[in-house]
Each structure stands twice: as structure tokens, then as C-alpha cells.
Design an enzyme around this catalytic site. Sequence first.
Site, PDB file in Angstrom:
ATOM      1  N   GLY A 257       0.796  -1.224   0.000  1.00  0.00           N
ATOM      2  CA  GLY A 257       0.000   0.000   0.000  1.00  0.00           C
ATOM      3  C   GLY A 257       0.823   1.266   0.000  1.00  0.00           C
ATOM      4  O   GLY A 257       1.963   1.277  -0.471  1.00  0.00           O
TER       5      GLY A 257
ATOM      6  N   LEU B  44      -4.347  -5.362  -4.714  1.00  0.00           N
ATOM      7  CA  LEU B  44      -3.229  -4.416  -4.682  1.00  0.00           C
ATOM      8  C   LEU B  44      -1.956  -5.047  -4.113  1.00  0.00           C
ATOM      9  O   LEU B  44      -1.960  -5.580  -2.996  1.00  0.00           O
ATOM     10  CB  LEU B  44      -3.615  -3.193  -3.819  1.00  0.00           C
ATOM     11  CG  LEU B  44      -2.622  -2.019  -3.858  1.00  0.00           C
ATOM     12  CD1 LEU B  44      -2.619  -1.342  -5.215  1.00  0.00           C
ATOM     13  CD2 LEU B  44      -2.932  -1.024  -2.754  1.00  0.00           C
ATOM     14  N   ASP B  45      -0.858  -4.965  -4.877  1.00  0.00           N
ATOM     15  CA  ASP B  45       0.468  -5.406  -4.431  1.00  0.00           C
ATOM     16  C   ASP B  45       0.534  -6.896  -4.105  1.00  0.00           C
ATOM     17  O   ASP B  45       1.424  -7.342  -3.379  1.00  0.00           O
ATOM     18  CB  ASP B  45       0.950  -4.588  -3.207  1.00  0.00           C
ATOM     19  CG  ASP B  45       1.079  -3.110  -3.527  1.00  0.00           C
ATOM     20  OD1 ASP B  45       1.302  -2.772  -4.696  1.00  0.00           O
ATOM     21  OD2 ASP B  45       0.942  -2.290  -2.609  1.00  0.00           O
ATOM     22  N   GLU B  46      -0.433  -7.660  -4.668  1.00  0.00           N
ATOM     23  CA  GLU B  46      -0.449  -9.099  -4.393  1.00  0.00           C
ATOM     24  C   GLU B  46      -0.097  -9.933  -5.626  1.00  0.00           C
ATOM     25  O   GLU B  46      -0.114 -11.156  -5.575  1.00  0.00           O
ATOM     26  CB  GLU B  46      -1.842  -9.527  -3.891  1.00  0.00           C
ATOM     27  CG  GLU B  46      -2.206  -9.012  -2.513  1.00  0.00           C
ATOM     28  CD  GLU B  46      -1.579  -9.818  -1.394  1.00  0.00           C
ATOM     29  OE1 GLU B  46      -1.145 -10.952  -1.635  1.00  0.00           O
ATOM     30  OE2 GLU B  46      -1.499  -9.292  -0.266  1.00  0.00           O
TER      31      GLU B  46
END
Lengths: 284, 284, 284, 284
Positions: free
Chosen positions: D201, D227-229
Amino acid sequence: MKKTATLLINCPDRKGLVAAIADFLYRHNANILHADQHQDAAENLFLMRVEWDLEGFGLQPEEFEREFTPIAQQFQMQWQLKLSGQKPRLAIFVSKYDHCLVDLLYRHQSGELACDIPLIISNHPDTQRIADFYGIPFEVVEVTKENKAEAESRQFALLDEHKIDLIVLARYMQVLSPEFVKRYPQRVINIHHSFLPAFVGARPYHRAFERGVKLIGATSHYVTEVLDEGPIIEQDIVRVSHRDQLEDLIQKGRDLEKVVLSRAVRWHVENRILLYSNKTVIFD
Amino acid sequence: MKKTATLLINCPDRKGLVAAIADFLYRHNANILHADQHQDAAENLFLMRVEWDLEGFGLQPEEFEREFTPIAQQFQMQWQLKLSGQKPRLAIFVSKYDHCLVDLLYRHQSGELACDIPLIISNHPDTQRIADFYGIPFEVVEVTKENKAEAESRQFALLDEHKIDLIVLARYMQVLSPEFVKRYPQRVINIHHSFLPAFVGARPYHRAFERGVKLIGATSHYVTEVLDEGPIIEQDIVRVSHRDQLEDLIQKGRDLEKVVLSRAVRWHVENRILLYSNKTVIFD
Amino acid sequence: MKKTATLLINCPDRKGLVAAIADFLYRHNANILHADQHQDAAENLFLMRVEWDLEGFGLQPEEFEREFTPIAQQFQMQWQLKLSGQKPRLAIFVSKYDHCLVDLLYRHQSGELACDIPLIISNHPDTQRIADFYGIPFEVVEVTKENKAEAESRQFALLDEHKIDLIVLARYMQVLSPEFVKRYPQRVINIHHSFLPAFVGARPYHRAFERGVKLIGATSHYVTEVLDEGPIIEQDIVRVSHRDQLEDLIQKGRDLEKVVLSRAVRWHVENRILLYSNKTVIFD
Amino acid sequence: MKKTATLLINCPDRKGLVAAIADFLYRHNANILHADQHQDAAENLFLMRVEWDLEGFGLQPEEFEREFTPIAQQFQMQWQLKLSGQKPRLAIFVSKYDHCLVDLLYRHQSGELACDIPLIISNHPDTQRIADFYGIPFEVVEVTKENKAEAESRQFALLDEHKIDLIVLARYMQVLSPEFVKRYPQRVINIHHSFLPAFVGARPYHRAFERGVKLIGATSHYVTEVLDEGPIIEQDIVRVSHRDQLEDLIQKGRDLEKVVLSRAVRWHVENRILLYSNKTVIFD
């Protein structure tokens, strides 16, 4: 643990090579677990490591050579077959610094190194106690300028007696004679306490300290006739600063030496190293 | 941005030294922002960097020398006072490889380097366009075996004209003459594309590739009369493997060279580097 | 080995602070060996570590407090004085994984850790033999869900009996109770097998493997009441690839854990760690 | 530069697979330049990348599919054929931070990235000048909370018009909608400025600074709906200390971000990345 076979191949690169090997393994029902290959275009060289499960494989180990030889000859292969059941037999040479020895013995006991260690040879009695703790025969062979040839004869006898496949110089502070090196080609691994080719020879930490380097290193390599010039297996470094005195370099370096040497030993005993042109290929 | 003064001190280590300096700064109402010191017991040496806010400081810069000299003499100090308002003036020397030049110019423009760059000198016209993009005067000074002395005279004139304090060799492919080096002691920074002292001299990536090293490096250092033997400012390495061809080493090395050179330049322009015994102390 | 004193200071940043400390030490004839300081402008904090030779120092250790207190009060200092002759007493807690224990014991024996280790506590008898090898009292305190409070009482009694200053959790697989943590503030060091704050909690290697990270890490930290949230002392990482299976991560991680934990322990016993705002300052 | 073909295969692991592929290539006279494979025993998966010289190869690219389909079907392969002559077309998305953009454009121009870059899209006009320097069309598409859907429609139109294959988010400070992500599966690469999964994040450097970590990192990954995964392509770290303020973390981080993003882009455009189970295999 699966029983496996590992085939190491080194030959000129030619079309049809992989097809021939893959077809051979398929025809004999090999269940391939890992396969790695490397091509060097400049040298026109092909290197391969392939490991398969022996369960269900259609050839007995003793039949392998007969069946594989036609392919090997067709492609001018140098090859070796290694069976996981035949653990390499390793001798450790050590002097007074014991950190690499202690590290290797602990790794061996904890199952990290797939080898037997039937012999430790030292030119000092100091590490007897740790050898005893791990239950490994420990032989003191004193080496002086005068008795070097004799001492090596004694070492050869011990190595023969214990059927040693690989010699690991774990900060052994003696230079081996050319005869010794010739007797064990690509079978002696040394740890040098610098990032070679920097600081070849004696007292590398002292010289690194004087030169004011910002990194110190360690290098594991096969021993050849020219000091510190053999094929490099592994290197690593650690950052130092003006706050580090010589003793700090030595202390930080010990951690490097242990890790760098143990990786080299592990890769060797797992048959992951191929050699050409004084370089190593590591199939990790 | 605060206006600050930075005092650099190099002297024999003696009791009362820190007390004398701290007391001096306190009496003149200095608001200390950063202080670092280093003692070398073997050399009996004391090195210090102290930076303070000029706001509220009780001395004008031009008064500092007069007031500080008694202390400096008492302790046999070599010292320099640097004011944040007086940015060092930097010339970049470059040949055809432009990656270090491009990197330095971008860092300068983005505010990472607290210096002025009023001059780029090259022995080739190739990088004119990027110099123009950043609006920096670009001078071509061709260098051949025959005209070397002349070429350096022309370079000296340009350096004088632009009042240059620091010369950065950003992969400049010419060796400076001893006269050049003597004219700019500890004021020429070079980037060498190996982890010195490995691969001193020409074609380090080629030699690293041939040697089969598992790490390649880069080293920034001050230029002295002996090639690649000057005090090391910074070094870093990156891991390579048998999968890396020569071109891969060169490409990976470029990223190292840029970072290692830019750190050295930044530390120099921020007055973070002290020198003794051919070594650097980096107060970062 | 010199006998030295180390003074650790933590206080609001104010002009005259360094002058006052330096003057105090000079008046009492201290021969300063190392001095490091750190200022945090945002927190208006000043941290210092200064070590001096006790030979020739004008105060007896027992006089120090009386003489230094006026300065300490004037600047609202938190301070500690550590004497090199008073080695901290360390207890190691361990479960079945023994690699960190073995590593710490070896480092201790070889002189790398300036502490005494009078006690090992384990919830399993497995590591008795290595404790015996190094001649260190080994106590088994079984811990179950039911007997946790009792077990900790037994641990407290052992820690008191052996006058323990620092507890090192060397892959000890039990979570300490809040009471335990409160009893030993900033005196329990743990090794967590990930680069925190990634993979807080259980089975970090498994989760790293599932997530497909390209680096694995280890973190040593002081234990506070919130799991894996205490001040970080040291971290390091090693590169992994798709070729690494879970067991490879675990094996590579062991080498990280040993080095990262041992650095933290060394810095603690050498009084190199200062704490503020859940962060550590390492004067190395 | 040789014209080459690269075949990427992803299928269940079965005996005879390599033999079938190798035989197919041999029958059509392929001169194999590089071959890499990876087996995942737990998932029973086989992944392969094989690159060969098109000179002398017995099939025209347009015939390949017809001839290879029987083998592909027999072994349930997912496969792609990439020709070196068909360079992927890349769009760079950027906001105000321009360091990754500048770095990618320089690498592209110097021949390090085997792709075309026909489009830069930004939500700010700031980087127009550098786009112009490299002669690349630059489109400003402002994005606000209110116009997000519209803005993405405009972006889709531009991406279609320029026949974009891969989108690189070079510190683009907007979150893509699920529709956007769905439209470009495994075709959007992002750079996140932490070692994921730490600091998922916003504001990772701020949080790293507050947490007091001793390492900061950067992660390049494919963008997925969470997100960001998405699958991690590359990560790297740099050491920080208490001497580093937030701005130092940000500055050190920039160097990481550039290198980590550029590696990911290069591997993607060279067809070196295979995906399974939210992980990447990098055949480098």
C-alpha cells in the site's frame, strides 16, 4: 528419500544431442526429476546435468554404461553417472583455525551434506576434541619444511585407506605439493579468504586492511598447481568500513569463509559442478 | 535549506581535543547538526567532521580562521571549513560510454548532488546532445598519443576558466599524466570497473569473464600517480553466474558503475570524505 | 585487553551538551578510545556512546555517579556506565532447532562474545549434549498450554539464581507471556526467520515460499508485548529463486538466522545499542 | 543479431515430454541456442523455455503452429512462440517522479531493452521534455476521482491505437481499476517501493522509517486485482542505518526501484518469465 541417478555430460554442442539423451531416458522409462543444461557458443560446448528417479527405471546401474556408450561415442561425450546411494567420502584437512571444520561437521550431522566424513587430518592436535564429539577419526600428521614429502606420503596412505573421494581444505595452512594436486585432480576444494583474484597468497585480510577496501570476500575453488588460480566455485563478500579494524575483518571474514566453503562442498557432493576452461558451471 | 558550516579536522589524537573543539563551538553558540569522529589507535590519529547551523552562530565565516587558529595550532590540526553556500564546481570527463555521465547529470538536476557542473570535457563529440539537454557547456578536447601534453594544457585552461574544484572521470578512457594528477591532488575521482585490487588496468570485465569469477564489482577512488592504486572511496558488487556472457557482465557492471561513482561524488561534495594512509574515512 | 568504561547517554538535544561531557572526561583525564553520537532533529534527541581506557582515569567507578550526576541532571540525561570487567550474564532459550544455539556457543568459546553464558533453558532435552560439550548448565523446563505460568515461574527462578542480564531466544518456539516480557524490558533478544515486518507470526518460510518472494530474510529484535513488533536490531537477506524449494529456503535461512542473531547479541553485550521510539541506534 | 524463435511451454509433467520436444526441434533442424526447464514436483508441472536460431530451421513461423499442435495436444501444453523480429510494444505510465522513466528510456536507447516504446501516458505534463528528448509520443491523461472511468477509456483508446503489448507503471501514482487489470492480464508490470509483502500500500518508505528497519527494498510484480499481491518478478534491497533519515531512504530507494523495474521489463520482453500459482519462474 528417493534413490536417484545423476548423469553429468560434457561434449561439443551438436544438433540432436538433447533429443538423443531425452529419447534414451524415455525409452528406459526414466522419471526425470531435474534437468539443467548450459551451452557455451564461443567454446561450442554443451554441458548437462540430469537427475531421475531410479524407481521404475528400466536399466540396472551396471547395465547403464553398455547401453549409453553408443550415444556417448556418437556425440564425443565425457560423462559420469552418480547414484544417490553411493555417498562421496570426504576428508577434511585443518590446522588451528577451526571455524570451517566446526561448521562443516555441524552441517554434516544435521543432514545438509550428503556425504560421509570418515577422516580428519590436521598438522596440529588442537581440534581433536571436536572431531571426537562428532565421532570422526582424527589423524595428526605434522608437516615441516623438512618432512613435507614424508608427511604427504602418510596423508596419501590415510586417504587411500579411507577411500577418500574429496579433500576439503578447511583453512589448512599448508601448500600442497604438485604431486598431491596431480593425484587428486578436481578433488581438492580450498577456501581462500579474499575475493580472488584480489589478494592471492598469504595474509589477505592484512593486505585488504592496508589497501583500505570497502568489501572483503571469500572464495572457494578447486586446487590446481598454480596457487589460488584454480576454478572458482563460489564467492561472497561483506561490507566493511573505516570503523573495522583488522580483527573485525578477520571476524567478519570467518562468517563468509564458513558459508562459501560449505556451499562449494554441498554442490560438489550433490554433483552440481561441471568444469571447463578453468571455470565452473553450477547447476543449483 | 539551512545554511551550514562543516569543519573537517585531521590531527594527532590527544586528550582534551574534543573538549577544546566542543567548547569552541559552544562559546560561539553553534547549533551542532551532525558530528562524527574516528580514532585510529595504530596511527594515533583523530579525524572529525562536525556540521552546524550558521543561524545564530556567533562568528562570521571570515572571522572563523582567526578565532580557531589557536586551537588548531595547539593540537597540530589540519582543518578545512566548508560553507553550504559555496557549492563545489565539478567538471565531468567522458569518452564514448555515456551511462555514468547521463546518471550524474540526472542526479544533479534532481537535486541529489550539491554541486555546480559548469563543464563537460570529452575526447569525442558523441555526448554533446545530452550535455545540451541539461544545458551544460561541452568541450571536445581530442587526445592522441602525439598531442597528449597539448591536450592537457587545453584541459587545464578550461578547468581554470571554469574554476573547477573536482574532476570526475566518468568512464574517461585516457590515463592522466603525472602532471595532471599532481595539479589536482585528491580532486580527481575515477570509476574503475572491477572490485580493486582485482583486475587493475585495462579490460577488467574481459579478465573477470575469463577468470570465471562469481561476482563482478566496481570501485570509485581518488586518482593518484599509480594507476588504480589511489584511496578507495566506495565499492560494490553484483553476482554473476555461468549463464552470464561477457556482454551480460558489461551490462550488469554499468548499473554498478553508476551507483558506485555517484556515491563517491556525493560524499565528496558533501565533505564527508577524510583521507589518511591511502585510505578514506566516510562520514555518511 | 584494556579495562575500559563505556558511557551511554540519551537526552534532549541542547547546545553545550558535547562540551559538557567532553570537558568532564578531560578533567578526569579520560583517554577516549571511541566516541559516537547521533542526533535526531525530528525528535530533538541526542544519543551518545563513549568508551575510554580506565588506566589513568581520575575517578573510581564508584565515584563516577556522584561526580557525573550534576551534568546528567542539567541536561536531563538517561545514562548508564558499563565496565568491561563486568561481563553481562546471558541465558539462551532453545527448543529443538539447535543451529543458533550451536553457533552462539562456538562464538562464545572462540572469544567473539564478551559475556558469560551460565545457563541454557530448553523445553526439550535434545540439545543437552552440545551444552555438555561446552560445559554449560542445561535445564529442561517443559512448557504446555496448561503449565505455562508454572513453567515461567520455574524459568524466573533459574534466571534469578544465575543472575541473568540478557535472555537470547535462539529459535525458542514458545511465546513469552506479557509478564515475562515486562520483567525483562529490552533484555530479551529474539531471532525471527523473516525480514520483518513481512511474515509476522508463524511459519514465515512456508508463507515466503507460497508468496513467491525472491529474497528471504531474518530479523533480530528486542521482544516487546506485541509479537514481532519490538525494536529491530539487525536484518539480512539472501536471494532465492524458483529453483529453491521450501527445504532450500529453510536451509538458506538457517545461515541468515545464525549471523543475524549473533550480531545482535554481540552488539548488545558490547553496549552498542541505544533505543528510542521503538528503533535501535547501533554504534558499531 | 541472429533471428531467433523462443518457445515457452507450461504443462503437466509427464515422461517423454522432453524427448518429444527435442525430437520435434531436431527433425526440423533447429539449432538450439538456449534451453531451460523447471519442474515443480508438488504441482506436477513442467515449464520450459527454448530458443533457437531461425537460420536453417525447417519450418516457416506460420507453419509452426500446424506442425506443433499434435505434440501440444498430446501433452496438454499451453505454449507461445515468440520471434525476435517481433518486438513487443511497450507503454510507460508515469506521474511526477521521473527516475524510473528516465532510466527505462536511457536503457531502451542504449539497446538494453529489446522492445519498442511508442507511447508514454502521464497524468501530469511534467515529463514531456524527457519524452521529447527521446522522441517518444507523450500523452497527458488527467485522472481525478470523478473522471477515472473516462480517463481509463481514453487510455484504452491510446493503448489500442499504439497496439501496446505491455504496460509498465514507472511510479505511476494511480491505482488501476479492476476492468483495466482484467483487460491486460499478466501484461502490466508495477514497481512497488518496498520488499513485498512488507509495507503493502501507500507510503512504504515512511512506514519503513517509522518501523526502524535495517533494510529497504523494492519489488517489481505483475499487477492483479488485489493491490500489491500479484506475482513477484524481482526484488532487491539496500542496507540503511539510524544515520539515514526518511529522505535518505527515498533517495537510496530510487536506485533500487530503477534497477528492479528494469530487470523485470527486460526479462518480460526477452520472454524469460513463466507464471504459475501466483509465482514467477525467471529463465535468465
